[in-house]
Design a protein around this motif. Structure first.
Motif, PDB file in Angstrom:
ATOM      1  N   GLU A  59       1.079  -1.370  -0.412  1.00 19.16           N
ATOM      2  CA  GLU A  59       0.174   0.020  -0.144  1.00 19.16           C
ATOM      3  C   GLU A  59       1.268   0.998   0.045  1.00 19.16           C
ATOM      4  O   GLU A  59       1.889   1.228   0.492  1.00 19.16           O
ATOM      5  CB  GLU A  59      -0.684   0.144   1.075  1.00 19.16           C
ATOM      6  CG  GLU A  59      -1.680   1.548   1.458  1.00 19.16           C
ATOM      7  CD  GLU A  59      -2.607   1.066   2.318  1.00 19.16           C
ATOM      8  OE1 GLU A  59      -2.910   2.323   3.302  1.00 19.16           O
ATOM      9  OE2 GLU A  59      -3.342  -0.007   2.302  1.00 19.16           O
ATOM     10  N   SER A  95      -2.861  12.182   0.544  1.00 14.93           N
ATOM     11  CA  SER A  95      -4.230  11.644   0.728  1.00 14.93           C
ATOM     12  C   SER A  95      -5.112  10.710  -0.498  1.00 14.93           C
ATOM     13  O   SER A  95      -6.023  10.049  -0.203  1.00 14.93           O
ATOM     14  CB  SER A  95      -5.890  12.556   1.046  1.00 14.93           C
ATOM     15  OG  SER A  95      -5.546  14.115   1.721  1.00 14.93           O
ATOM     16  N   SER A  96      -4.533  10.271  -1.328  1.00 14.87           N
ATOM     17  CA  SER A  96      -4.964   9.159  -2.315  1.00 14.87           C
ATOM     18  C   SER A  96      -4.123   7.747  -1.618  1.00 14.87           C
ATOM     19  O   SER A  96      -2.452   7.838  -1.350  1.00 14.87           O
ATOM     20  CB  SER A  96      -4.816   9.085  -3.940  1.00 14.87           C
ATOM     21  OG  SER A  96      -5.009  10.366  -4.520  1.00 14.87           O
ATOM     22  N   LYS A  97      -4.647   6.479  -1.915  1.00 19.21           N
ATOM     23  CA  LYS A  97      -4.407   5.785  -1.537  1.00 19.21           C
ATOM     24  C   LYS A  97      -4.049   4.991  -2.357  1.00 19.21           C
ATOM     25  O   LYS A  97      -5.250   4.076  -2.784  1.00 19.21           O
ATOM     26  CB  LYS A  97      -4.947   4.791   0.015  1.00 19.21           C
ATOM     27  CG  LYS A  97      -4.526   3.345   0.365  1.00 19.21           C
ATOM     28  CD  LYS A  97      -5.298   3.594   1.793  1.00 19.21           C
ATOM     29  CE  LYS A  97      -6.899   3.124   1.214  1.00 19.21           C
ATOM     30  NZ  LYS A  97      -7.733   2.483   2.358  1.00 19.21           N
ATOM     31  N   VAL A 136      -3.681   0.763  -3.160  1.00 13.00           N
ATOM     32  CA  VAL A 136      -3.307  -0.932  -2.601  1.00 13.00           C
ATOM     33  C   VAL A 136      -3.433  -1.801  -3.376  1.00 13.00           C
ATOM     34  O   VAL A 136      -3.707  -2.216  -4.867  1.00 13.00           O
ATOM     35  CB  VAL A 136      -5.099  -1.054  -2.264  1.00 13.00           C
ATOM     36  CG1 VAL A 136      -4.707  -2.373  -1.670  1.00 13.00           C
ATOM     37  CG2 VAL A 136      -5.518  -0.145  -1.652  1.00 13.00           C
ATOM     38  N   CYS A 146     -13.294   2.349  -5.240  1.00 16.68           N
ATOM     39  CA  CYS A 146     -12.231   2.688  -6.759  1.00 16.68           C
ATOM     40  C   CYS A 146     -12.953   2.222  -7.680  1.00 16.68           C
ATOM     41  O   CYS A 146     -13.220   1.926  -8.702  1.00 16.68           O
ATOM     42  CB  CYS A 146     -10.907   1.411  -6.381  1.00 16.68           C
ATOM     43  SG  CYS A 146     -10.632   1.616  -4.661  1.00 16.68           S
ATOM     44  N   ALA A 153       3.674   1.252  -5.418  1.00 23.09           N
ATOM     45  CA  ALA A 153       2.492   0.333  -4.674  1.00 23.09           C
ATOM     46  C   ALA A 153       2.873  -1.018  -5.367  1.00 23.09           C
ATOM     47  O   ALA A 153       2.685  -1.926  -4.507  1.00 23.09           O
ATOM     48  CB  ALA A 153       1.356   1.005  -4.945  1.00 23.09           C
ATOM     49  N   ARG A 157      -6.840   2.260  -6.420  1.00 30.74           N
ATOM     50  CA  ARG A 157      -6.660   3.764  -6.321  1.00 30.74           C
ATOM     51  C   ARG A 157      -8.476   3.701  -5.435  1.00 30.74           C
ATOM     52  O   ARG A 157      -8.968   4.658  -6.235  1.00 30.74           O
ATOM     53  CB  ARG A 157      -6.521   4.410  -7.398  1.00 30.74           C
ATOM     54  CG  ARG A 157      -6.360   6.242  -6.748  1.00 30.74           C
ATOM     55  CD  ARG A 157      -6.209   7.058  -8.539  1.00 30.74           C
ATOM     56  NE  ARG A 157      -5.729   8.416  -8.091  1.00 30.74           N
ATOM     57  CZ  ARG A 157      -5.239   8.837  -8.850  1.00 30.74           C
ATOM     58  NH1 ARG A 157      -5.879   9.222  -9.957  1.00 30.74           N
ATOM     59  NH2 ARG A 157      -5.916  10.685  -8.459  1.00 30.74           N
ATOM     60  N   TYR A 158      -7.689   4.286  -4.838  1.00 28.96           N
ATOM     61  CA  TYR A 158      -8.476   5.656  -3.955  1.00 28.96           C
ATOM     62  C   TYR A 158      -8.158   7.090  -4.220  1.00 28.96           C
ATOM     63  O   TYR A 158      -7.548   7.145  -3.291  1.00 28.96           O
ATOM     64  CB  TYR A 158      -8.627   5.163  -2.203  1.00 28.96           C
ATOM     65  CG  TYR A 158      -9.543   3.452  -1.748  1.00 28.96           C
ATOM     66  CD1 TYR A 158     -10.118   3.867  -1.135  1.00 28.96           C
ATOM     67  CD2 TYR A 158      -8.821   2.164  -1.831  1.00 28.96           C
ATOM     68  CE1 TYR A 158     -11.029   2.111  -1.609  1.00 28.96           C
ATOM     69  CE2 TYR A 158      -9.016   1.326  -1.736  1.00 28.96           C
ATOM     70  CZ  TYR A 158     -10.335   1.306  -1.210  1.00 28.96           C
ATOM     71  OH  TYR A 158     -11.288  -0.161  -0.866  1.00 28.96           O
ATOM     72  N   ARG A 173       0.519   5.702   0.477  1.00 28.79           N
ATOM     73  CA  ARG A 173      -0.674   6.752   0.202  1.00 28.79           C
ATOM     74  C   ARG A 173       0.325   7.733  -0.727  1.00 28.79           C
ATOM     75  O   ARG A 173       1.973   7.797  -0.123  1.00 28.79           O
ATOM     76  CB  ARG A 173      -0.275   7.385   1.239  1.00 28.79           C
ATOM     77  CG  ARG A 173      -1.848   5.984   1.604  1.00 28.79           C
ATOM     78  CD  ARG A 173      -1.663   6.298   3.047  1.00 28.79           C
ATOM     79  NE  ARG A 173      -2.435   5.167   3.476  1.00 28.79           N
ATOM     80  CZ  ARG A 173      -3.358   4.834   4.443  1.00 28.79           C
ATOM     81  NH1 ARG A 173      -4.446   6.095   3.538  1.00 28.79           N
ATOM     82  NH2 ARG A 173      -4.485   4.418   4.512  1.00 28.79           N
ATOM     83  N   GLY A 206      -8.148  10.857  -3.305  1.00 25.22           N
ATOM     84  CA  GLY A 206      -7.502  11.469  -2.065  1.00 25.22           C
ATOM     85  C   GLY A 206      -8.449  13.189  -2.016  1.00 25.22           C
ATOM     86  O   GLY A 206      -8.027  13.813  -1.048  1.00 25.22           O
TER      87      GLY A 206
END
Length: 217
Positions: free
Chosen positions: A14, A19-21, A23, A49, A118, A99-100, A16, A102
């Motif tokens: 993971e 603020s975007s994550k 995974v 996502c 990642a 991708r989350y 970051r 942010g």
């Protein structure tokens, strides 16, 4: 070479950034269908996502691969993931990065770095093993040849992977791909009681059928 490096099992990472994550899920896969099933699985797990970018490489050669940006700008996701796979020297592998978002756009260079990192973090966690390249050799013969066949196997130090006894006896051998042809010639010579130099491409032992097929495993 009779082996190549593959993941021994799954791994994850993971990363970051602002603020975007990102995974990453790493899988050991052996065909495209399994790879795409794993991508779909990650899409279900991370259903919030919008992007599930991935890359995979299959088999011992350089030609079976795919990199997918899944809606991200071209070249910012799939290729960076594949680059990390190739840097690690692995095959039969898939990495999916979900991708989350942010709220802050990362730009082209930021996306490339995030997907690359990642994937790298997942690869740091994986255990590596070796995939053998084997050729299957099936011997089918009448029982009159049982003693010569078993004697030849013993003489050459070959172990049976499987055997069956019906109207004819059958023995399955799994041999290293690079030496399989030479071993089959030695085996035919030992069964027939001749010098290996006498065994050519058209050589046959009466009552013996030899079927050679790559097993891939």
């Amino acid at each position: 070479m009779d082996q190549y490096s593959v993941p021994a099992g799954p791994a994850a990472g993971e990363f970051r950034d602002r603020s975007s994550k990102f995974v990453a899920a790493l899988y050991h896969v052996q065909d495209e269908a399994a790879a795409l099933d794993a991508v779909a699985e990650q899409a279900r797990i991370h259903n919030r996502c919008n992007h599930h970018c991935y890359a995979y490489r299959l088999g011992p050669g350089p030609d079976r691969w795919r990199a997918n940006d899944d809606g991200e700008p071209s070249g910012t996701a799939g290729k960076p993931i594949l680059g990390q796979i190739d840097k690690a020297g692995l095959s039969d592998i898939l990495i999916v990065v979900s991708r989350y978002f942010g709220g802050t756009k990362l730009g082209t260079s930021g996306l490339i770095n995030a997907y690359r990192e990642a994937a790298r973090l997942a690869l740091e966690e994986v255990t590596v093993t070796q995939q053998l390249l084997l050729t299957g050799v099936r011997l089918a013969f009448g029982y009159a040849l049982m003693t010569p066949v078993m004697s030849a196997l013993s003489q050459l130090g070959l172990e049976m992977a499987d055997q069956a006894f019906g109207e004819r006896a059958e023995v399955l051998l799994e041999l290293p791909e690079s030496t399989a042809s030479a071993t089959v010639r030695e085996l035919q010579a030992a069964i027939a009681g001749v010098y290996v130099e006498e065994v050519g491409d058209d050589f046959e032992v009466e009552g013996l059928t030899v079927l050679v097929t790559p097993t891939g495993d």
